[in-house]
Design an enzyme around this catalytic site. Structure first.
Site, short mmCIF file in Angstrom:
data_model
loop_
_atom_site.label_atom_id
_atom_site.label_comp_id
_atom_site.label_asym_id
_atom_site.label_seq_id
_atom_site.Cartn_x
_atom_site.Cartn_y
_atom_site.Cartn_z
N THR A 194 -8.20 0.35 -8.59
CA THR A 194 -7.90 1.68 -8.02
C THR A 194 -7.99 2.72 -9.12
O THR A 194 -7.76 2.41 -10.29
CB THR A 194 -6.47 1.62 -7.44
OG1 THR A 194 -6.51 0.85 -6.25
CG2 THR A 194 -5.89 2.99 -7.14
N ARG A 222 -5.16 -2.13 7.25
CA ARG A 222 -4.08 -2.06 6.25
C ARG A 222 -4.20 -0.78 5.40
O ARG A 222 -5.26 -0.42 4.94
CB ARG A 222 -4.15 -3.30 5.34
CG ARG A 222 -3.08 -3.34 4.24
CD ARG A 222 -3.58 -2.78 2.93
NE ARG A 222 -2.66 -3.04 1.81
CZ ARG A 222 -2.80 -2.51 0.60
NH1 ARG A 222 -3.80 -1.71 0.34
NH2 ARG A 222 -1.93 -2.80 -0.36
N VAL A 223 -3.09 -0.10 5.22
CA VAL A 223 -3.06 1.08 4.34
C VAL A 223 -2.08 0.78 3.22
O VAL A 223 -0.98 0.27 3.47
CB VAL A 223 -2.63 2.34 5.12
CG1 VAL A 223 -2.48 3.52 4.18
CG2 VAL A 223 -3.64 2.67 6.21
N ASP A 225 -0.35 2.01 -0.79
CA ASP A 225 0.55 3.05 -1.31
C ASP A 225 -0.16 4.35 -1.68
O ASP A 225 0.44 5.42 -1.69
CB ASP A 225 1.24 2.53 -2.58
CG ASP A 225 0.22 2.14 -3.64
OD1 ASP A 225 -0.70 1.36 -3.33
OD2 ASP A 225 0.33 2.62 -4.79
N GLY A 246 -1.52 -0.92 -8.26
CA GLY A 246 -0.87 -2.23 -8.22
C GLY A 246 -0.67 -2.68 -6.79
O GLY A 246 -1.36 -2.23 -5.88
#
Ligand code: ASP
Length: 336
Positions: A194, A222-223, A225, A246
């Site tokens: 990321t 799925r989403v 943070d 993470g």
């Protein structure tokens, strides 16, 4: 009588000097910037050559933000420009090069936040917008909303003239092979690569932006943070700008980025102490695959705290110092 006169004239002198103290500060305006390209574990693929390539790309991305900030540009523009570069670079898990879900489809999340007014924009589950961070910025600037998802977010991005691509644009051989290994049970799903950027500009404004393909092997829909304001992304001029990477589920459950800001706000923690408290004392005990944060505070201090073996990271300040690193403890610092 004489004492009163002295007291009043001292007060008057102080009052007259205050604007000059202010101006003095403004004569030496500071900027700071930091970026990350994901956190993870040491793997045999992480050769010296690959580390060098990652570092070079991070320094290149950093230079884009530096040139905006050193010319008096806004932190919100600097973090967006850096993240666009990292989205376009296939080495990272954002934009081109992003991981897929288990069905082999890329679904991308991004967020951006302006610490000067607490405005934020976020998108999730995008399948065809080339640069998700641009869509997040437009949600912030051109709608009354904070968070758009899926088809509605894509339609909005199209209506704003953003580049639309086929889902296969985001694919690389490496990601296709990774998904096959995960489907066969030969590799664990993991969050790696990321991207994010945080910055303080010369006007004292903080900003943060983060973009991701999410967790490899994730469920359709799925989403993580990253687009959840306060979890993976947060900025507040009164405290800090924070971008995380993470195990997103943990970052959401612990509201990591906001928690760091809140410790500074309510408990007067320094940025470094707040970051360590949240990563080592709140996240680490939860298990999972961990991760880290990059952050910059209103005084230009930078913090890069992670509990994983690696975190791709780079930083730079207006005093000419800058640095880059991939493996824990392997930070290289330079002075221009
Ligand atoms: N935090 C991201 C997510 O869970 C993954 C990553 O940081 O690499 O979606």
């Amino acid at each position: 009588m004489m004492n009163n006169f002295r007291y009043l004239s001292t007060l008057l002198l102080l009052f007259l000097c205050v604007p000059f103290f202010g101006q003095n500060d403004n004569k030496n305006p500071k900027w700071s910037i930091a970026l990350h390209g994901g956190a993870g574990t040491l793997s045999p693929n992480l050769t010296k050559e690959r580390i060098k390539i990652l570092e070079n790309h991070m320094l290149e991305a950093l230079s884009i933000g530096e040139s905006i900030l050193s010319q008096g540009g806004k932190s919100i523009d600097a973090v967006q420009a850096v993240v666009i570069y990292l989205e376009d670079c296939p080495l990272f898990n954002a934009g081109k090069g992003a991981v897929t879900n288990l069905q082999g489809i890329h679904e991308l999340d991004a967020a951006i936040m302006d610490g000067s007014n607490l405005k934020a924009g976020a998108v999730a589950g995008l399948r065809d917008v080339k640069n998700p961070v641009k869509a997040a910025r437009l949600v912030m600037d051109s709608t009354k909303h904070v968070f758009l998802i899926g088809e509605g977010a894509s339609a909005f991005a199209k209506s704003q003239g953003l580049d639309i691509v086929d889902n296969s644009y985001f694919s690389t051989n490496q990601r296709r092979e990774q998904n096959e290994r995960i489907k066969k049970g030969a590799e664990e799903p993991c969050p790696v690569g990321t991207v994010g950027c945080v910055a303080l500009d010369m006007s004292g404004n903080l900003a943060a932006a983060t973009s991701t393909g999410g967790m490899s092997g994730k469920k359709w829909g799925r989403v993580g943070d990253v687009p959840v304001i306060g979890a993976g992304t947060y900025a507040n001029n009164g405290t800090a700008a924070i971008s995380g990477t993470g195990h997103g589920e943990l970052w959401i459950r612990r509201v990591v980025a906001f928690d760091i800001s809140a410790l500074m706000d309510y408990k007067d923690y320094t940025l470094e102490d707040a970051s360590k408290e949240v990563i080592f004392n709140k996240i680490s005990p939860m298990g999972g695959s961990g991760g880290g944060i990059i952050a910059v505070d209103k005084n230009g201090n930078i913090s890069m705290v992670f509990n994983t073996e690696t975190m791709n990271r780079a930083w730079s300040k207006s005093d000419g110092t800058f640095g880059v690193g991939v493996i824990k403890g392997d930070d290289k610092s330079f002075k221009k």
